[in-house]
Enzyme design. Sequence first.
Site, PDB file in Angstrom:
ATOM      1  N   ARG A   4    -181.577  27.090 -30.662  1.00 54.89           N
ATOM      2  CA  ARG A   4    -182.830  26.581 -30.121  1.00 54.89           C
ATOM      3  C   ARG A   4    -183.583  27.663 -29.356  1.00 54.89           C
ATOM      4  O   ARG A   4    -184.727  27.989 -29.658  1.00 54.89           O
ATOM      5  CB  ARG A   4    -182.511  25.411 -29.180  1.00 54.89           C
ATOM      6  CG  ARG A   4    -183.614  25.007 -28.223  1.00 54.89           C
ATOM      7  CD  ARG A   4    -183.005  24.180 -27.082  1.00 54.89           C
ATOM      8  NE  ARG A   4    -183.994  23.762 -26.100  1.00 54.89           N
ATOM      9  CZ  ARG A   4    -184.314  24.463 -25.011  1.00 54.89           C
ATOM     10  NH1 ARG A   4    -183.754  25.638 -24.762  1.00 54.89           N
ATOM     11  NH2 ARG A   4    -185.206  23.971 -24.165  1.00 54.89           N
ATOM     12  N   GLU A  63    -186.580   9.554 -28.180  1.00 58.16           N
ATOM     13  CA  GLU A  63    -186.940  10.035 -26.825  1.00 58.16           C
ATOM     14  C   GLU A  63    -187.611  11.394 -26.876  1.00 58.16           C
ATOM     15  O   GLU A  63    -187.415  12.230 -25.989  1.00 58.16           O
ATOM     16  CB  GLU A  63    -185.709  10.065 -25.912  1.00 58.16           C
ATOM     17  CG  GLU A  63    -185.197   8.680 -25.608  1.00 58.16           C
ATOM     18  CD  GLU A  63    -184.221   8.612 -24.429  1.00 58.16           C
ATOM     19  OE1 GLU A  63    -183.657   9.660 -24.081  1.00 58.16           O
ATOM     20  OE2 GLU A  63    -184.040   7.521 -23.890  1.00 58.16           O
ATOM     21  N   ASP A  74    -177.844  26.381 -25.896  1.00 55.34           N
ATOM     22  CA  ASP A  74    -178.065  26.197 -27.335  1.00 55.34           C
ATOM     23  C   ASP A  74    -178.868  27.422 -27.791  1.00 55.34           C
ATOM     24  O   ASP A  74    -180.095  27.464 -27.705  1.00 55.34           O
ATOM     25  CB  ASP A  74    -178.848  24.901 -27.562  1.00 55.34           C
ATOM     26  CG  ASP A  74    -179.098  24.633 -29.043  1.00 55.34           C
ATOM     27  OD1 ASP A  74    -178.992  25.573 -29.865  1.00 55.34           O
ATOM     28  OD2 ASP A  74    -179.414  23.476 -29.380  1.00 55.34           O
ATOM     29  N   HIS A 106    -180.178  20.880 -18.737  1.00 54.55           N
ATOM     30  CA  HIS A 106    -180.819  22.187 -18.879  1.00 54.55           C
ATOM     31  C   HIS A 106    -179.798  23.252 -19.263  1.00 54.55           C
ATOM     32  O   HIS A 106    -180.083  24.142 -20.053  1.00 54.55           O
ATOM     33  CB  HIS A 106    -181.552  22.543 -17.592  1.00 54.55           C
ATOM     34  CG  HIS A 106    -182.633  21.558 -17.273  1.00 54.55           C
ATOM     35  ND1 HIS A 106    -183.829  21.539 -17.944  1.00 54.55           N
ATOM     36  CD2 HIS A 106    -182.674  20.518 -16.422  1.00 54.55           C
ATOM     37  CE1 HIS A 106    -184.567  20.540 -17.496  1.00 54.55           C
ATOM     38  NE2 HIS A 106    -183.893  19.904 -16.565  1.00 54.55           N
ATOM     39  N   ASP A 135    -193.996  19.685 -16.067  1.00 53.09           N
ATOM     40  CA  ASP A 135    -192.801  18.869 -16.256  1.00 53.09           C
ATOM     41  C   ASP A 135    -192.795  17.759 -15.209  1.00 53.09           C
ATOM     42  O   ASP A 135    -193.240  17.953 -14.077  1.00 53.09           O
ATOM     43  CB  ASP A 135    -191.528  19.719 -16.132  1.00 53.09           C
ATOM     44  CG  ASP A 135    -190.359  19.110 -16.899  1.00 53.09           C
ATOM     45  OD1 ASP A 135    -189.902  19.718 -17.875  1.00 53.09           O
ATOM     46  OD2 ASP A 135    -189.913  18.004 -16.511  1.00 53.09           O
ATOM     47  N   GLY A 169    -193.541  20.175 -20.915  1.00 50.85           N
ATOM     48  CA  GLY A 169    -192.134  19.849 -20.621  1.00 50.85           C
ATOM     49  C   GLY A 169    -191.348  21.120 -20.395  1.00 50.85           C
ATOM     50  O   GLY A 169    -190.377  21.400 -21.085  1.00 50.85           O
ATOM     51  N   GLU A 211    -190.784  22.458 -26.312  1.00 51.76           N
ATOM     52  CA  GLU A 211    -189.530  22.046 -26.948  1.00 51.76           C
ATOM     53  C   GLU A 211    -189.415  20.567 -26.636  1.00 51.76           C
ATOM     54  O   GLU A 211    -188.955  20.166 -25.582  1.00 51.76           O
ATOM     55  CB  GLU A 211    -188.365  22.858 -26.398  1.00 51.76           C
ATOM     56  CG  GLU A 211    -187.155  22.780 -27.288  1.00 51.76           C
ATOM     57  CD  GLU A 211    -186.360  21.507 -27.075  1.00 51.76           C
ATOM     58  OE1 GLU A 211    -186.723  20.445 -27.650  1.00 51.76           O
ATOM     59  OE2 GLU A 211    -185.376  21.577 -26.327  1.00 51.76           O
ATOM     60  N   HIS A 237    -177.466  21.513 -30.121  1.00 52.12           N
ATOM     61  CA  HIS A 237    -177.125  20.358 -29.284  1.00 52.12           C
ATOM     62  C   HIS A 237    -177.692  19.056 -29.858  1.00 52.12           C
ATOM     63  O   HIS A 237    -177.355  17.984 -29.396  1.00 52.12           O
ATOM     64  CB  HIS A 237    -177.586  20.568 -27.836  1.00 52.12           C
ATOM     65  CG  HIS A 237    -179.057  20.382 -27.636  1.00 52.12           C
ATOM     66  ND1 HIS A 237    -179.993  21.311 -28.035  1.00 52.12           N
ATOM     67  CD2 HIS A 237    -179.766  19.354 -27.109  1.00 52.12           C
ATOM     68  CE1 HIS A 237    -181.201  20.870 -27.739  1.00 52.12           C
ATOM     69  NE2 HIS A 237    -181.086  19.684 -27.174  1.00 52.12           N
ATOM     70  N   GLU A 274    -200.641  13.602 -18.625  1.00 45.98           N
ATOM     71  CA  GLU A 274    -201.764  12.692 -18.717  1.00 45.98           C
ATOM     72  C   GLU A 274    -202.424  12.458 -17.346  1.00 45.98           C
ATOM     73  O   GLU A 274    -203.573  12.023 -17.273  1.00 45.98           O
ATOM     74  CB  GLU A 274    -201.308  11.336 -19.292  1.00 45.98           C
ATOM     75  CG  GLU A 274    -200.887  11.381 -20.768  1.00 45.98           C
ATOM     76  CD  GLU A 274    -199.446  11.869 -21.007  1.00 45.98           C
ATOM     77  OE1 GLU A 274    -198.803  12.379 -20.056  1.00 45.98           O
ATOM     78  OE2 GLU A 274    -198.968  11.742 -22.145  1.00 45.98           O
TER      79      GLU A 274
END
Lengths: 349, 349
Positions: B43, B142, B40, B34, B89, B67, B133, B284, B118
């Site tokens: 981003r 991933e 970053d 994190h 998350d 997320g 993100e 990153h 889900e």
Amino acid sequence: MSNKTTVTESATDKQTLSQTEQHYFNSYDHYGIHEEMLQDTVRTLSYRNAIMQNKDLFKDKIVLDVGCGTGILSMFAAKNGAKHVIGVDMSSIIEMANKLVKLNGFEDKITLLRGKLEDIELPFPKVDIIISEWMGYFLLYESMMDTVLYARDKYLVEGGLIFPDKCSIHIAGLEDSQYKSEKINYWEDVYGFDYTPFIPLIMREPIVDIVENVNVNTTRSQLIEFDLNTVKLSDLDFKASFTIQAKREDWINGLISWFDIEFPSPEGKKPITFSTGPHAPYTHWKQTVFYLKDDLECEKGDILEGHLTCSPNKMNNRDLDIYLDYEFIAKGVDSERRSKKNKNQYIMH
Amino acid sequence: MSNKTTVTESATDKQTLSQTEQHYFNSYDHYGIHEEMLQDTVRTLSYRNAIMQNKDLFKDKIVLDVGCGTGILSMFAAKNGAKHVIGVDMSSIIEMANKLVKLNGFEDKITLLRGKLEDIELPFPKVDIIISEWMGYFLLYESMMDTVLYARDKYLVEGGLIFPDKCSIHIAGLEDSQYKSEKINYWEDVYGFDYTPFIPLIMREPIVDIVENVNVNTTRSQLIEFDLNTVKLSDLDFKASFTIQAKREDWINGLISWFDIEFPSPEGKKPITFSTGPHAPYTHWKQTVFYLKDDLECEKGDILEGHLTCSPNKMNNRDLDIYLDYEFIAKGVDSERRSKKNKNQYIMH
């Protein structure tokens, strides 16, 4: 479970795939770790030199390589006279190790077994020598020392040797004001938000990084030494005291720790050793930094004394819980204001 | 499962520990990830700017942050007028996010839920905007794009917006002779042993690293573009063609790839974009390098054309299988000798 069986099982899992695909899908996961370890010449040459220096001891001996990886240490032992070497590793890297052993002509001298040492049966009831590169960051983090001790107790003959057999953890004071304050202050304004709850979290994570020796500003203290010939698993849960002394007027922002390794040298030669300290050449273990809650304003001769307690985390025994209590005893100018006492807790995970 | 329930369950697991210890043992595993993502700025500022630029769109809207991590994007949305933000998350980082949301005064505006999207029930049947993100190395490694698509199909209102919604993967040729040959030749003599079986293994692992733009020596080709408003999960299993042209006399030792990101800008403003390419500031995600089996000797104007096939590995769908076939069409001097055709396979794992 023999290595052959393992390979067969693994192929069975993949029976729907073609031969080419099986080859392709063999998961040599994390080969990069092996690349990094091999290319750590301090590490690998120390093992090679320790074995070469003791050629006479390895001659005609049965050797066990705990966590053999690509088989480099097994091949060093075989090349230097061992009668037979058994290499054991849990990872699929052992399939690569098998290829390398054949390619380099050690097929008759080296037997590689995949699995947990605790679960497999060795082709020899006893071994004369154990070799293993089991060390983790801060020596003990995710280390395989427990497996080496299991191997020692179950397989090593009376009077057998362990390469290496002595290891010690050391500690010293560190000036790192700028990086520490940047690392902490960052959280005060993260894109306009207050992220300060991150600070205690960050302070309790030791940092594995390269430290310049010039930033070490105290004497060093040996925290603990382990003799692998006699150490017990319970000894890895330890409390050690230390006393270090400031070498100059400076700030002590944290403590730095590292470990030293020594190989046996029963023939009276100077033993092969290496250090992972900031005064020694780079190794992939780097050093481990513990930031202190306080920034200690020191004068030459000031004393920092305390205790470090290290134990496997009870929830996840791969993690290490580390507690540090210290008393900084300033002397001379303004000593009362500068003296501090504090407790810190860390987790390596 | 509400966040409150999760926290309670987690405390129950640890009921033998004191309150202080519970706090201590909350595993904010990998907080370093994190830290790296927040720091970053390309981003994070792109997300902030995209949200700020579209303040009017966020006003009084229900937003879902897929997320959410530390909750930074949720707080950007709440600060810029959203009626309510739901952050989801799977990681224990959500406990930290909860602290930050309270500390920064967004308690009434942001609801954080821990779990797989889900598996959990959102407090709103539909959302107006999804922010996420989700991007991984090489965009798809991933990545969480599948979860974003699930969120879109289940929760996004007709005409709702996804931030960001356009992403594309690009490819170009790369000169990297010295590093590539060192990386390969190393295995020919590893402490006196032949380790060459490692070479094909290394060649099939793409390398995530920073590439200097000066080493890019061909034109660029867009491999594929995804529009998150319409893309289907099956589109992530793709075959794309490319044609690039050498810009100078040089060696092409590999291909470099990166991705570009674009946020929606329905109000006609210039959309916020960022690139992870070698010509753009550091992120990153760095770049991804695929070494070719051949080293291609190129002259200005020579053509490299081919196909890249990308699909989730059937054994482990977090891994990516990438196949590359190419034809290098040299022109002019010595063109017959220099022209090559080949196939390469890679796995990102």
